[in-house]
Design an enzyme around this catalytic site. Structure first.
Site, PDB file in Angstrom:
ATOM      1  N   ASP A 236      -3.356   1.545  10.282  1.00 40.14           N
ATOM      2  CA  ASP A 236      -4.513   2.431  10.468  1.00 40.14           C
ATOM      3  C   ASP A 236      -4.963   2.387  11.905  1.00 40.14           C
ATOM      4  O   ASP A 236      -5.384   3.391  12.455  1.00 40.14           O
ATOM      5  CB  ASP A 236      -5.651   2.021   9.520  1.00 40.14           C
ATOM      6  CG  ASP A 236      -5.341   2.474   8.114  1.00 40.14           C
ATOM      7  OD1 ASP A 236      -5.669   3.614   7.782  1.00 40.14           O
ATOM      8  OD2 ASP A 236      -4.696   1.709   7.383  1.00 40.14           O
TER       9      ASP A 236
ATOM     10  N   CYS B 205       0.825  -1.206   0.000  1.00 40.16           N
ATOM     11  CA  CYS B 205       0.000   0.000   0.000  1.00 40.16           C
ATOM     12  C   CYS B 205       0.865   1.264   0.000  1.00 40.16           C
ATOM     13  O   CYS B 205       2.037   1.228  -0.402  1.00 40.16           O
ATOM     14  CB  CYS B 205      -0.951  -0.022   1.203  1.00 40.16           C
ATOM     15  SG  CYS B 205      -2.285   1.193   1.084  1.00 40.16           S
TER      16      CYS B 205
HETATM   17  C1  RUB Z   1      -3.755   3.227   3.660  1.00 36.84           C
HETATM   18  C2  RUB Z   1      -3.004   2.282   4.548  1.00 36.84           C
HETATM   19  C3  RUB Z   1      -1.755   2.800   5.161  1.00 36.84           C
HETATM   20  C4  RUB Z   1      -2.063   3.331   6.559  1.00 36.84           C
HETATM   21  C5  RUB Z   1      -0.883   4.084   7.140  1.00 36.84           C
HETATM   22  O1  RUB Z   1      -5.032   2.740   3.308  1.00 36.84           O
HETATM   23  O2  RUB Z   1      -3.430   1.183   4.815  1.00 36.84           O
HETATM   24  O3  RUB Z   1      -0.815   1.791   5.270  1.00 36.84           O
HETATM   25  O4  RUB Z   1      -3.172   4.191   6.535  1.00 36.84           O
HETATM   26  O5  RUB Z   1      -0.644   5.246   6.392  1.00 36.84           O
HETATM   27  P1  RUB Z   1      -5.984   3.704   2.437  1.00 36.84           P
HETATM   28  P2  RUB Z   1       0.044   6.521   7.068  1.00 36.84           P
HETATM   29  O6  RUB Z   1      -5.257   4.044   1.179  1.00 36.84           O
HETATM   30  O7  RUB Z   1      -7.205   2.908   2.214  1.00 36.84           O
HETATM   31  O8  RUB Z   1      -6.240   4.931   3.270  1.00 36.84           O
HETATM   32  O9  RUB Z   1       1.360   6.042   7.577  1.00 36.84           O
HETATM   33  O10 RUB Z   1       0.161   7.517   5.963  1.00 36.84           O
HETATM   34  O11 RUB Z   1      -0.837   6.950   8.172  1.00 36.84           O
END
Ligand code: RUB
Length: 314
Positions: A206, A137
């Site tokens: 998340d 991701c």
């Molecule tokens: C994004 C995702 C990321 C986390 C952490 O999912 O799973 O790994 O949110 O991101 P989506 P960060 O694209 O569905 O939002 O480190 O930027 O908080």
């Protein structure tokens, strides 16, 4: 368009919620930042006359923002803290209460920024020269850590998954190419094929539960499983405030299920399509959580949070 619809579109909360829902703003951190900024804007534009009205406005905003994505405790913790400051403030002046929102928001954003820097400093040391790292991701916290490692002169390669159905892996790939990191892009189902060829797997988060389990983009638990099989260290990079205090008191973190059209736009009629956005990775698969307090065991996460952010449990 009706007057109410036009008004709703101009309101900073509806605009932010819409962007979050559509994934124009993605990742737990960016979602929280967008929600905090929108709340601050709402407060600065308020037409409320009494504290009661102002609070009603803030509570409505909270509902809209929380409803925009269900699996985002960092946003929830932030907004809860900001509204809490207003509720505690005995001042009746709306200007003063709006200032409270602004001060609390700015402080939260600054702390979030400091955490990101601290996480990058700590985590970058785990990126060895000439190593290959797999990520899934797009996590802004992970890519910031990798950028820091690059700034520190480390040379490494990245393998990133495309991340169906919305392809957030493309954002990761572009960010890595921008800092001259050799980048390989793979389909999600090639994870197992590549896992024994990498030195490390790193993902974002998340949500973190009271048991130290981590919720991240769908497919993360599969990456963790194959990492264990391949004996590849598997790390989660996360701000501690992605902890969901409700899990301490028995609630399960909700897993957002998104529109089927993201998976197959013109799917045949009567076909059942499921599109969960996240999955749960059990703590036993996680070598460590790289957070602002250091690299900690998922087992100790609730304890560390209780020490660092006791207000989360109130
Ligand atoms: C994004 C995702 C990321 C986390 C952490 O999912 O799973 O790994 O949110 O991101 P989506 P960060 O694209 O569905 O939002 O480190 O930027 O908080």
């Amino acid at each position: 368009m009706t007057c109410t619809q036009v008004k709703a579109l101009r309101d900073p909360i509806s605009i932010a919620a819409e962007k979050i829902r559509k994934l124009e703003v993605q990742g737990g951190r960016n979602v929280a930042i967008a929600a905090i900024t929108a709340t601050e804007n709402l407060a600065s534009q308020t037409k409320a006359i009494t504290k009661k009205e102002f609070l009603r406005e803030l509570h409505r905003a909270r509902e809209t923002l929380f409803g925009s994505r269900e699996t985002e405790p960092l946003m929830r913790n932030a907004i809860r803290l900001i509204i809490d400051q207003v509720e505690k403030n005995t001042d009746k002046s709306i200007r003063k209460l709006a200032e409270t929102v602004s001060t609390a928001s700015e402080r939260f954003l600054k702390d979030l920024e400091n955490s990101k820097e601290r996480i990058a400093e700590i985590g970058a040391k785990r990126i060895r020269n000439n190593s290959t790292i797999l990520t899934h991701c797009h996590s802004s916290t992970v890519t910031h850590l990798l950028k820091k490692a690059r700034q520190d002169g480390r040379v490494f390669e990245i393998i990133c998954t495309e991340t169906r159905p919305v392809f957030q892996g493309k954002t990761t790939a572009r960010e890595m190419l921008d800092i001259d990191v050799k980048t390989t892009f793979i389909i999600d189902s090639a994870m197992r094929f590549f896992m024994n060829k990498v030195d490390l797997a790193i993902v974002g988060a998340d949500a973190i539960t009271s048991e130290g389990n981590v919720i991240n983009k769908i497919g993360t638990s599969m990456a963790a499983l194959v990492a264990q099989e391949a004996r590849t260290p598997f790390y989660v990079v996360s701000e501690l405030l992605k902890f969901d205090p409700a899990t301490m008191y028995g609630d399960y973190e909700k897993i957002e299920e998104r529109d089927a059209a993201e998976v197959w736009k013109d799917a045949p009629k009567n076909l059942i399509i499921r599109n969960p956005a996240f999955d749960v990775t059990r703590r036993d698969f996680i070598h460590g959580i790289i957070c602002e307090e250091g690299i900690i065991s998922p087992h100790s996460v609730a304890e560390v949070i209780r020490r660092k952010y006791p207000w989360v449990f109130r």
